[in-house]
Design a protein around this motif. Structure first.
Motif, PDB file in Angstrom:
ATOM      1  N   MET A  88       0.814  -1.205   0.000  1.00  0.00           N
ATOM      2  CA  MET A  88       0.000   0.000   0.000  1.00  0.00           C
ATOM      3  C   MET A  88       0.854   1.264   0.000  1.00  0.00           C
ATOM      4  SD  MET A  88      -1.301   0.284   3.967  1.00  0.00           S
ATOM      5  CE  MET A  88      -1.787   1.990   3.747  1.00  0.00           C
ATOM      6  N   HIS A  89       2.168   1.088   0.165  1.00  0.00           N
ATOM      7  CA  HIS A  89       3.064   2.238   0.204  1.00  0.00           C
ATOM      8  C   HIS A  89       3.639   2.494  -1.188  1.00  0.00           C
ATOM      9  CE1 HIS A  89       3.009   0.972   4.468  1.00  0.00           C
ATOM     10  NE2 HIS A  89       3.094   2.257   4.699  1.00  0.00           N
ATOM     11  N   ALA A  90       3.235   3.570  -1.803  1.00  0.00           N
ATOM     12  CA  ALA A  90       3.745   3.908  -3.133  1.00  0.00           C
ATOM     13  C   ALA A  90       5.209   4.337  -3.068  1.00  0.00           C
ATOM     14  CB  ALA A  90       2.898   5.020  -3.749  1.00  0.00           C
ATOM     15  N   ASN A  91       5.633   4.857  -1.929  1.00  0.00           N
ATOM     16  CA  ASN A  91       7.011   5.320  -1.767  1.00  0.00           C
ATOM     17  C   ASN A  91       7.951   4.114  -1.696  1.00  0.00           C
ATOM     18  OD1 ASN A  91       9.472   6.385  -0.913  1.00  0.00           O
ATOM     19  ND2 ASN A  91       8.525   7.850   0.483  1.00  0.00           N
ATOM     20  N   PRO A  92       8.880   3.974  -2.635  1.00  0.00           N
ATOM     21  CA  PRO A  92       9.788   2.823  -2.612  1.00  0.00           C
ATOM     22  C   PRO A  92      10.729   2.830  -1.422  1.00  0.00           C
ATOM     23  CG  PRO A  92      10.489   4.426  -4.271  1.00  0.00           C
ATOM     24  CD  PRO A  92       9.148   4.873  -3.769  1.00  0.00           C
ATOM     25  N   THR A  99       3.730  -9.955   6.005  1.00  0.00           N
ATOM     26  CA  THR A  99       3.482 -10.335   7.396  1.00  0.00           C
ATOM     27  C   THR A  99       3.936  -9.270   8.373  1.00  0.00           C
ATOM     28  OG1 THR A  99       5.585 -11.551   7.498  1.00  0.00           O
ATOM     29  CG2 THR A  99       3.611 -12.789   6.854  1.00  0.00           C
ATOM     30  N   ASP A 100       4.717  -8.280   7.920  1.00  0.00           N
ATOM     31  CA  ASP A 100       5.061  -7.167   8.810  1.00  0.00           C
ATOM     32  C   ASP A 100       3.799  -6.464   9.278  1.00  0.00           C
ATOM     33  OD1 ASP A 100       7.855  -7.288   8.957  1.00  0.00           O
ATOM     34  OD2 ASP A 100       8.078  -6.290   7.022  1.00  0.00           O
ATOM     35  N   CYS A 101       2.847  -6.298   8.379  1.00  0.00           N
ATOM     36  CA  CYS A 101       1.608  -5.598   8.710  1.00  0.00           C
ATOM     37  C   CYS A 101       0.512  -6.573   9.141  1.00  0.00           C
ATOM     38  CB  CYS A 101       1.120  -4.796   7.505  1.00  0.00           C
ATOM     39  SG  CYS A 101       2.288  -3.543   6.928  1.00  0.00           S
ATOM     40  N   ALA A 191       1.226  -2.711  14.005  1.00  0.00           N
ATOM     41  CA  ALA A 191       1.362  -2.830  12.560  1.00  0.00           C
ATOM     42  C   ALA A 191       1.943  -1.575  11.908  1.00  0.00           C
ATOM     43  CB  ALA A 191       0.017  -3.158  11.931  1.00  0.00           C
ATOM     44  N   CYS A 192       1.609  -0.397  12.444  1.00  0.00           N
ATOM     45  CA  CYS A 192       1.964   0.854  11.769  1.00  0.00           C
ATOM     46  C   CYS A 192       2.723   1.835  12.663  1.00  0.00           C
ATOM     47  CB  CYS A 192       0.704   1.546  11.242  1.00  0.00           C
ATOM     48  SG  CYS A 192      -0.473   0.468  10.411  1.00  0.00           S
ATOM     49  N   GLY A 193       2.820   1.522  13.941  1.00  0.00           N
ATOM     50  CA  GLY A 193       3.334   2.494  14.907  1.00  0.00           C
ATOM     51  C   GLY A 193       4.781   2.872  14.747  1.00  0.00           C
ATOM     52  N   ALA A 194       5.590   2.045  14.104  1.00  0.00           N
ATOM     53  CA  ALA A 194       7.003   2.372  13.950  1.00  0.00           C
ATOM     54  C   ALA A 194       7.188   3.668  13.183  1.00  0.00           C
ATOM     55  CB  ALA A 194       7.735   1.226  13.247  1.00  0.00           C
TER      56      ALA A 194
END
Length: 283
Positions: A88-92, A99-101, A191-194
């Motif tokens: 979902m991240h367009a930024n490379p 599984t990270d998310c 999932a996203c807090g980092a």
């Protein structure tokens, strides 16, 4: 609250027998509806779900190599081959694996075996689901995915979420919540807090998340609370309990009056501790 006693028929004038009868009938109807609702709630509360063993995935990392991320994606892509974007991240510059998310087991791979009819066993169409997945494929799916405790309600292994499922997730393990929706505020920190912790913290207390405008207006209009200063909001902890939201900044009366900033929002009170003042609204 005893609804049979809540609507008392008038005693004067004596000639209003028709009015008295109507009120008594209405009171009986309200009590019947209320009793049915209580029975349904009791049934839902007594529902026993099977105990399952779950493993919560580690927190998604802020940084990692492309090789490390691919190891968390390779098995997923052996089945999930058709997609417009693999992230979902367009930024490379954002390097994350599946599984990270979401969690799950990315070491499980499917080699695309054909079933006895000669069709690929990883067919995801509705017809294939209704016919039944090939046993080998279903075994791989179950190992790679995280199954809910209430498989019947979630129509597992379908990925289509049923209606009105938000509060139903409180009965599920956080690992399953994260698997189907990493952005759910019950698991978003892991999932996203980092990278997005400030956004998550603000969203947890936002009006759109707590629906404070709905519960505040409803509690005032129904006589549950005597004032319009909202103190109720909907929030859940990771283990599915009602959450008390506190503002990290002390909100003065001036901030409340001019900005609408609150010090805290309490969980919704149980029905039996806060009956509405107007029983006709219940009906």
């Amino acid at each position: 609250m005893n609804l049979n006693n809540a609507i008392a028929p008038p005693t004067k004038p004596a000639s209003n027998n028709r009015w008295q009868g109507w009120l008594l009938a209405l009171g009986f109807a309200v009590a019947t509806v209320s009793t049915l609702g209580i029975d349904q709630v009791a049934h839902a509360a007594s529902e026993k779900l099977p105990e399952k063993s779950y493993t919560m995935a580690p927190h998604a990392p802020e940084r990692q190599t492309a090789r490390e991320a691919f190891a968390k994606t390779e098995g997923c892509m052996s089945c999930h081959t058709q997609t417009d974007e693999h992230t979902m991240h367009a930024n490379p510059g954002v390097v994350l694996g599946c599984t990270d998310c979401h969690g799950g087991d990315a070491t499980v791979k499917w080699n695309g075996k054909e079933d006895k009819q000669g069709s690929l066993a990883y067919d995801h169409t509705r017809a294939a689901r209704e016919k039944g997945f090939a046993p080998e494929y279903r075994a791989a799916l179950d190992k790679a995915h995280i199954a809910p405790r209430n498989e019947k309600f979630w129509n597992y292994p379908s990925s289509a979420n049923p209606k009105r499922s938000y509060a139903k997730l409180n009965k599920e393990h956080p690992a399953y919540i994260r698997f189907i929706n990493p952005g759910d505020l019950r698991v978003a920190r892991e999932a996203c807090g980092a990278c997005h912790l400030p956004v998550i913290q603000a969203q947890e207390r936002s009006l759109m998340s707590t629906s404070a405008m709905l519960w505040g207006g409803a509690s005032y209009n129904n006589g549950i609370l005597p004032y319009k200063r909202y103190i109720l909001g909907e929030a859940y902890t990771q283990d599915g309990q009602p959450g008390l939201l506190k503002n990290p900044v002390e909100a003065s009366n001036d901030l409340f009056v001019h900005k609408g900033i609150l010090n805290e929002l309490a969980p919704l009170p149980a029905w039996e501790t806060s009956p509405p003042g107007d029983v006709f609204r219940v009906f």
